[in-house]
Motif scaffolding. Sequence first.
Motif, PDB file in Angstrom:
ATOM      1  N   GLU A  29       0.803  -1.225   0.000  1.00 26.77           N
ATOM      2  CA  GLU A  29       0.000   0.000   0.000  1.00 26.77           C
ATOM      3  C   GLU A  29       0.836   1.275   0.000  1.00 26.77           C
ATOM      4  O   GLU A  29       0.344   2.340  -0.370  1.00 26.77           O
ATOM      5  N   GLY A  30       2.078   1.190   0.481  1.00 30.92           N
ATOM      6  CA  GLY A  30       2.934   2.372   0.489  1.00 30.92           C
ATOM      7  C   GLY A  30       2.739   3.295   1.667  1.00 30.92           C
ATOM      8  O   GLY A  30       3.358   4.365   1.733  1.00 30.92           O
ATOM      9  N   SER A  31       1.882   2.893   2.619  1.00 25.40           N
ATOM     10  CA  SER A  31       1.696   3.709   3.823  1.00 25.40           C
ATOM     11  C   SER A  31       1.128   2.843   4.933  1.00 25.40           C
ATOM     12  O   SER A  31       0.456   1.838   4.670  1.00 25.40           O
ATOM     13  N   VAL A  32       1.383   3.267   6.165  1.00 24.95           N
ATOM     14  CA  VAL A  32       0.858   2.543   7.315  1.00 24.95           C
ATOM     15  C   VAL A  32      -0.657   2.688   7.397  1.00 24.95           C
ATOM     16  O   VAL A  32      -1.370   1.738   7.706  1.00 24.95           O
ATOM     17  N   PHE A  39      11.838  -0.009   5.739  1.00 22.53           N
ATOM     18  CA  PHE A  39      11.188   0.943   4.847  1.00 22.53           C
ATOM     19  C   PHE A  39      11.870   2.302   4.925  1.00 22.53           C
ATOM     20  O   PHE A  39      12.392   2.699   5.966  1.00 22.53           O
ATOM     21  N   ALA A  40      11.857   2.983   3.799  1.00 23.95           N
ATOM     22  CA  ALA A  40      12.360   4.358   3.735  1.00 23.95           C
ATOM     23  C   ALA A  40      11.197   5.267   3.355  1.00 23.95           C
ATOM     24  O   ALA A  40      10.353   4.898   2.530  1.00 23.95           O
ATOM     25  N   ARG A  41      11.149   6.461   3.961  1.00 18.67           N
ATOM     26  CA  ARG A  41      10.066   7.413   3.671  1.00 18.67           C
ATOM     27  C   ARG A  41      10.465   8.279   2.479  1.00 18.67           C
ATOM     28  O   ARG A  41      11.549   8.861   2.450  1.00 18.67           O
ATOM     29  N   GLY A  64       5.571   8.068  -0.481  1.00 18.01           N
ATOM     30  CA  GLY A  64       5.150   7.094   0.509  1.00 18.01           C
ATOM     31  C   GLY A  64       6.298   6.219   0.990  1.00 18.01           C
ATOM     32  O   GLY A  64       7.472   6.489   0.696  1.00 18.01           O
ATOM     33  N   LEU A  65       5.966   5.181   1.726  1.00 15.26           N
ATOM     34  CA  LEU A  65       6.979   4.267   2.249  1.00 15.26           C
ATOM     35  C   LEU A  65       7.359   3.250   1.180  1.00 15.26           C
ATOM     36  O   LEU A  65       6.494   2.649   0.542  1.00 15.26           O
TER      37      LEU A  65
END
Length: 297
Positions: free
Chosen positions: A15-18, A48-50, A54-55
């Motif tokens: 999803e690319g985000s929490v 993960f890198a921000r 997104g993540l």
Amino acid sequence: MSLRQFEYALAVAQEGSVTAAAELLRVAQPSVSQQILSLERELGVKLFARTPTGLVPTTVGRAFLREAEVAVSASRRARATARAGADELVGELVIAVQMGFGTRQLPGALGMLRRRFPGLEVTVFEEPSAAEMDRLCRRGVLDLALMAACERSPAAAHHIGDEEFVVVLGDGHRLLDADRVELRELEGEPWVRFDRDNALDLVLVNVLRDNELTPATVARVSQTATAVRWAADGLGVTLVPASAVPHGHEHLVRPVFPVVSQPVIAVVPPGAGPAETALLELLRQETWYDTASPVPG
């Protein structure tokens, strides 16, 4: 480490985000954040890198997630097998299909499987690339793969049938009067072809070579339905598995001579569970092309 943490990490990567991962998993956002932080502390690495979009997984994160995906998939199969009784089977069945093969047969087999086991959830991925299918099989994330046989077919592959290829002609094409089109009559025709890494294009390359035909490529597409529609509109001819012809275009399809067919295989992992075994048998029972059928002289 726990399987729950693996599932949370996979959801964040997807999803690319929490926040989005929490919505997907239907849990509270803090729970996902805490589990990811706990996992990173235990591993001693950043997964993960921000970024502005997104993540995204780090290099070590990508390596970890590949193994986590295998572990989660194995756990899912183990749970489904443990819950399988005489009349009950629940869980998720993950299938990858090489695009264009088994288009008509797979829905029928899955319908029978779901009627037999209504608690079973099925996820199907369509992959045009032979290389991608091979990668997915080797990663162990699939319960069953349906694909064309090739030189690198896994040793445990099961031959379940053969797909006959047909030519699709434009409305009013000169060859529609024939019951069967001889391949040599297609010399000089423009072709609607598939992407170069698509297994269907490899079949066409071999057909053209074996019949000493020189193709004039007018377009390349990734979807069988698109190729059929464009051929029907007169852009060029195309060659597709008979079962992949969309409804409403049957009148523009002709078998070819010499006959073009491709063996179709199903690949299941070692120790396949009851769902995979049942689907394999149902696919064998579907109607496939009969290579012994007579060819008109």
